[in-house]
Design a protein around this motif. Structure first.
Motif, PDB file in Angstrom:
ATOM      1  N   ILE A 114     -19.411  73.812  10.871  1.00 60.11           N
ATOM      2  CA  ILE A 114     -18.842  74.492   9.692  1.00 60.11           C
ATOM      3  C   ILE A 114     -19.208  75.981   9.711  1.00 60.11           C
ATOM      4  CG2 ILE A 114     -18.864  74.617   7.154  1.00 60.11           C
ATOM      5  CD1 ILE A 114     -19.403  71.558   7.150  1.00 60.11           C
ATOM      6  N   ASN A 115     -20.472  76.259  10.034  1.00 60.28           N
ATOM      7  CA  ASN A 115     -20.911  77.657   9.978  1.00 60.28           C
ATOM      8  C   ASN A 115     -20.330  78.521  11.090  1.00 60.28           C
ATOM      9  OD1 ASN A 115     -22.377  77.269   7.664  1.00 60.28           O
ATOM     10  ND2 ASN A 115     -24.227  76.608   8.776  1.00 60.28           N
ATOM     11  N   LYS A 116     -20.063  77.900  12.227  1.00 54.58           N
ATOM     12  CA  LYS A 116     -19.562  78.720  13.348  1.00 54.58           C
ATOM     13  C   LYS A 116     -18.055  78.893  13.347  1.00 54.58           C
ATOM     14  CE  LYS A 116     -23.094  77.537  16.709  1.00 54.58           C
ATOM     15  NZ  LYS A 116     -23.280  76.394  17.581  1.00 54.58           N
ATOM     16  N   SER A 117     -17.344  78.019  12.653  1.00 57.08           N
ATOM     17  CA  SER A 117     -15.886  78.059  12.809  1.00 57.08           C
ATOM     18  C   SER A 117     -15.282  79.204  12.004  1.00 57.08           C
ATOM     19  CB  SER A 117     -15.270  76.738  12.383  1.00 57.08           C
ATOM     20  OG  SER A 117     -15.019  76.787  11.011  1.00 57.08           O
ATOM     21  N   VAL A 118     -14.272  79.818  12.585  1.00 56.75           N
ATOM     22  CA  VAL A 118     -13.573  80.893  11.891  1.00 56.75           C
ATOM     23  C   VAL A 118     -12.105  80.492  11.819  1.00 56.75           C
ATOM     24  CG1 VAL A 118     -13.005  83.351  11.954  1.00 56.75           C
ATOM     25  CG2 VAL A 118     -15.155  82.533  12.954  1.00 56.75           C
ATOM     26  N   SER A 119     -11.551  80.646  10.629  1.00 56.40           N
ATOM     27  CA  SER A 119     -10.159  80.234  10.448  1.00 56.40           C
ATOM     28  C   SER A 119      -9.233  81.421  10.672  1.00 56.40           C
ATOM     29  CB  SER A 119     -10.006  79.691   9.022  1.00 56.40           C
ATOM     30  OG  SER A 119      -8.665  79.522   8.717  1.00 56.40           O
ATOM     31  N   THR A 120      -8.347  81.320  11.646  1.00 54.56           N
ATOM     32  CA  THR A 120      -7.329  82.358  11.853  1.00 54.56           C
ATOM     33  C   THR A 120      -5.962  81.685  11.819  1.00 54.56           C
ATOM     34  OG1 THR A 120      -7.247  82.044  14.242  1.00 54.56           O
ATOM     35  CG2 THR A 120      -8.854  83.651  13.419  1.00 54.56           C
ATOM     36  N   LYS A 121      -4.927  82.505  11.633  1.00 55.14           N
ATOM     37  CA  LYS A 121      -3.559  81.973  11.589  1.00 55.14           C
ATOM     38  C   LYS A 121      -3.255  81.171  12.840  1.00 55.14           C
ATOM     39  CE  LYS A 121      -0.671  84.683   8.728  1.00 55.14           C
ATOM     40  NZ  LYS A 121      -0.290  85.982   8.422  1.00 55.14           N
ATOM     41  N   GLU A 122      -3.567  81.780  14.010  1.00 58.05           N
ATOM     42  CA  GLU A 122      -3.210  81.134  15.286  1.00 58.05           C
ATOM     43  C   GLU A 122      -3.907  79.786  15.390  1.00 58.05           C
ATOM     44  OE1 GLU A 122      -4.282  84.333  14.997  1.00 58.05           O
ATOM     45  OE2 GLU A 122      -2.163  84.922  15.047  1.00 58.05           O
ATOM     46  N   LYS A 123      -5.207  79.798  15.056  1.00 61.43           N
ATOM     47  CA  LYS A 123      -5.971  78.546  15.194  1.00 61.43           C
ATOM     48  C   LYS A 123      -5.394  77.472  14.281  1.00 61.43           C
ATOM     49  CE  LYS A 123     -10.612  80.040  16.419  1.00 61.43           C
ATOM     50  NZ  LYS A 123     -11.981  80.059  15.941  1.00 61.43           N
ATOM     51  N   VAL A 124      -5.213  77.828  13.009  1.00 61.22           N
ATOM     52  CA  VAL A 124      -4.762  76.822  12.037  1.00 61.22           C
ATOM     53  C   VAL A 124      -3.405  76.258  12.459  1.00 61.22           C
ATOM     54  CG1 VAL A 124      -4.010  76.469   9.642  1.00 61.22           C
ATOM     55  CG2 VAL A 124      -6.099  77.746  10.125  1.00 61.22           C
ATOM     56  N   ARG A 125      -2.501  77.143  12.873  1.00 64.70           N
ATOM     57  CA  ARG A 125      -1.162  76.663  13.254  1.00 64.70           C
ATOM     58  C   ARG A 125      -1.237  75.777  14.494  1.00 64.70           C
ATOM     59  NH1 ARG A 125       1.861  82.266  11.602  1.00 64.70           N
ATOM     60  NH2 ARG A 125       1.772  81.794   9.360  1.00 64.70           N
ATOM     61  N   GLY A 126      -2.099  76.167  15.439  1.00 67.76           N
ATOM     62  CA  GLY A 126      -2.265  75.357  16.661  1.00 67.76           C
ATOM     63  C   GLY A 126      -2.802  73.965  16.316  1.00 67.76           C
ATOM     64  N   ILE A 127      -3.728  73.922  15.379  1.00 61.90           N
ATOM     65  CA  ILE A 127      -4.346  72.641  15.002  1.00 61.90           C
ATOM     66  C   ILE A 127      -3.315  71.743  14.294  1.00 61.90           C
ATOM     67  CG2 ILE A 127      -6.103  71.596  13.508  1.00 61.90           C
ATOM     68  CD1 ILE A 127      -7.835  74.142  14.116  1.00 61.90           C
ATOM     69  N   ILE A 128      -2.523  72.348  13.412  1.00 59.83           N
ATOM     70  CA  ILE A 128      -1.488  71.549  12.725  1.00 59.83           C
ATOM     71  C   ILE A 128      -0.514  70.982  13.765  1.00 59.83           C
ATOM     72  CG2 ILE A 128       0.440  71.610  11.072  1.00 59.83           C
ATOM     73  CD1 ILE A 128      -1.116  73.840   9.574  1.00 59.83           C
ATOM     74  N   SER A 129      -0.121  71.814  14.730  1.00 54.92           N
ATOM     75  CA  SER A 129       0.831  71.333  15.760  1.00 54.92           C
ATOM     76  C   SER A 129       0.210  70.195  16.557  1.00 54.92           C
ATOM     77  CB  SER A 129       1.204  72.434  16.753  1.00 54.92           C
ATOM     78  OG  SER A 129       1.661  73.528  16.072  1.00 54.92           O
ATOM     79  N   LYS A 130      -1.080  70.326  16.853  1.00 52.55           N
ATOM     80  CA  LYS A 130      -1.736  69.266  17.631  1.00 52.55           C
ATOM     81  C   LYS A 130      -1.657  67.939  16.862  1.00 52.55           C
ATOM     82  CE  LYS A 130      -6.144  67.791  19.523  1.00 52.55           C
ATOM     83  NZ  LYS A 130      -7.576  68.005  19.682  1.00 52.55           N
ATOM     84  N   SER A 131      -1.928  67.997  15.574  1.00 52.90           N
ATOM     85  CA  SER A 131      -1.895  66.772  14.772  1.00 52.90           C
ATOM     86  C   SER A 131      -0.470  66.214  14.697  1.00 52.90           C
ATOM     87  CB  SER A 131      -2.439  67.055  13.373  1.00 52.90           C
ATOM     88  OG  SER A 131      -2.267  65.941  12.554  1.00 52.90           O
ATOM     89  N   LEU A 132       0.511  67.114  14.510  1.00 52.53           N
ATOM     90  CA  LEU A 132       1.900  66.640  14.414  1.00 52.53           C
ATOM     91  C   LEU A 132       2.375  66.033  15.729  1.00 52.53           C
ATOM     92  CD1 LEU A 132       3.585  69.375  12.173  1.00 52.53           C
ATOM     93  CD2 LEU A 132       2.869  67.075  11.570  1.00 52.53           C
TER      94      LEU A 132
END
Ligand code: SAM
Ligand code: SF4
Length: 475
Positions: free
Chosen positions: A28-46
């Motif tokens: 939790i402490n190390k992760s940084v939320s960026t647009k690219e990351k979040v969108r990539g993660i959503i695509s991975k789940s989809l």
């Protein structure tokens, strides 16, 4: 690889506890939320992939309003594209509120002298179940405190009793349990009674926080509780439900820990939890906890969407603890089961006199008092397909959420037709006229959506059989 209960280890990481608070916090402490990351993660789940802890940490740390909307939209798309519009209905049945533990958030805690203690007699259980059947319920979860009275044999007895009650066309076809953790022998005993899912919520996965809320009694042993579903697996119960009680500790930690627990069960037993629950703490008699970690509606909605994306093939349960408007909104983000017509005071389904809710008679305050029929009506208005299906469990198709998710055509072949057939039974046996009219329209719409025309004629044939008196037809 086989799990060895004494070490609580991850399959390929010997000697490491499967909940390691420092590790979770470091994600939790190390992760940084960026647009690219979040969108990539959503695509991975989809693309039908489960997320890892690092990815879940990015999502829980997302504060940007636009990205949060994208997370919610991702969960909505996943739910719509993969599971469709079904929602399974059940009811909780409280059997007894004696309890030897002292959980500071619970109205049943043993130190609560205001609590009106009661364990239903067999006759009372039968009356309760008859009332539930009269409303159209087919799936129950039996709930109790933790007390020497509630032995595995007693729990097994109540399960068998529940299955045995038949009134008119009414019957209970699946009985789940939410009760204290058992030892392996105990789990074997309840398995023999043909239980559905065995649920145990860890409440909080943080060991130090856990100590603060569980003052004494068997439940104060964090590790015994944490490993309870491993013992269930050892006893041959592979249909288990996990959960965290939100409001006891940082919700971001609990979400990662739920995913970790899921990974652990998958790694050790090749099957993840059947369901995940995420109740929020509600008002209760002698509730004694600080509001520091209470989760507001916005975070709650966000975390449900994150869980949906993180473990795309696990069932998710949202109960009547939450108000109707929030339930209506949140089910769109991937919830698969809700309770309907819920009453949690002991004996209240069959007691006509019991109108006023009394906190001393229940475990906590519920916030959705709609009847089952009102809920079905609203689901139909939202174009959802209410379902009482119990087919997979009865045909031994365990791991059905995984199959729904991964076996092409599974939903079209089994889930949607069975949802339609169980709704048809409800409409014929229990629904008032306006619900029935709406329900048949929704059924027709859903049948027309089926591409397989042989399936269409088969379902229509079965519906005719239901109309002429046959029951319990399923694929
Ligand atoms: N006695 C068993 C046990 O503790 O595992 C059965 C569980 S209890 C009857 C069902 C669940 O209700 C608990 O696991 C807890 O998560 C939840 N609960 C307890 N107090 C609550 C409250 N004040 N608000 C919301 N949920 C609560
Ligand atoms: Fe008892 Fe369960 Fe309530 Fe704790 S949560 S006091 S164990 S009923």
């Amino acid at each position: 690889m086989k799990f060895t209960p004494e070490k609580y280890r991850i399959a390929d990481e010997p000697m490491k506890p499967f909940i390691d608070s420092e590790e979770i916090w470091s994600y939790i402490n190390k992760s940084v939320s960026t647009k690219e990351k979040v969108r990539g993660i959503i695509s991975k789940s989809l693309a039908k992939n489960r997320l890892n802890l690092e990815e879940v940490a990015v999502l829980v740390n997302t504060d940007d309003a636009e990205l949060i909307e994208e997370i919610k939209e991702g969960a909505r798309t996943l739910k719509r594209n993969i599971y469709g519009n079904r929602i399974v209905l059940f009811a909780p049945l409280y059997i007894g509120n004696q309890c030897s533990n002292n959980c500071t958030y619970c109205g049943f805690r043993s130190s609560n002298n205001e609590a009106v203690r009661k364990t239903l007699t067999d006759d009372e259980i039968v009356s309760e179940i008859e009332s539930l059947e009269d409303n159209g319920q087919k799936r129950l979860i039996l709930v109790s405190g933790e007390h020497p009275l509630y032995t595995p044999e007693y729990i097994a007895h109540t399960v068998k009793l529940a299955y045995s009650v038949k009134k008119g066309n009414g019957e209970i076809r699946r009985v789940n349990i939410n009760a204290a953790p058992l030892d392996i022998e105990g789990f074997k005993t309840v398995k023999e009674a043909a239980i559905g899912t065995y649920q145990v919520f860890q409440e909080t996965y943080h060991p130090d926080a856990y100590k603060n809320y569980h003052l004494y009694g068997k439940k104060s042993d964090y590790e015994y509780r944490l490993t309870s579903l491993d013992r269930a697996q050892e006893a041959g119960i592979d249909d288990v439900g996990i959960g965290a009680l939100l409001g006891l500790y940082d919700w971001r930690f609990e979400v990662l820990a739920l995913v970790r627990h899921t990974n652990h069960l998958e790694a050790c037993y090749n099957v993840g939890p059947h369901t995940i629950s995420f109740p929020r703490v509600k008002e209760a008699s002698t509730l004694d906890i600080s509001h520091q970690y209470f989760v507001d509606d916005a975070d709650f909605t966000k975390l449900v969407a994150i869980l949906r994306l993180a473990v795309p093939y696990t069932g998710m349960i949202l109960t009547a603890r939450e108000p109707a408007h929030l339930r209506n909104e949140i089910i769109q983000f991937g919830v698969s089961q809700i309770d309907g017509g819920t009453k949690i005071e002991l004996g209240s389904y069959s007691d006509e006199q019991l109108h006023e809710s009394n906190l001393n008679k229940g475990q906590f305050q519920i916030n959705d008092d709609r009847s089952l029929n009102e809920i079905i009506n609203e689901l139909l208005d939202q174009d959802m397909l209410p379902s009482f299906c119990t087919a997979c469990y009865r045909l031994g198709r365990t791991g059905e959420h995984f199959m729904e998710f991964s076996v092409p055509g599974f939903i079209k072949r089994y889930c949607s037709p069975n949802a339609i057939l169980t709704l048809a039974e409800y409409l014929v046996d229990y629904a008032p006229k306006n619900t029935a009219t709406k329900g048949w329209e929704v059924i027709n719409k859903n049948i027309e959506k089926l591409e397989d025309k042989t399936m269409e004629s088969s379902i229509r044939e079965k519906i005719e059989q239901i109309k002429s008196g046959k029951r319990d037809l399923y694929y």
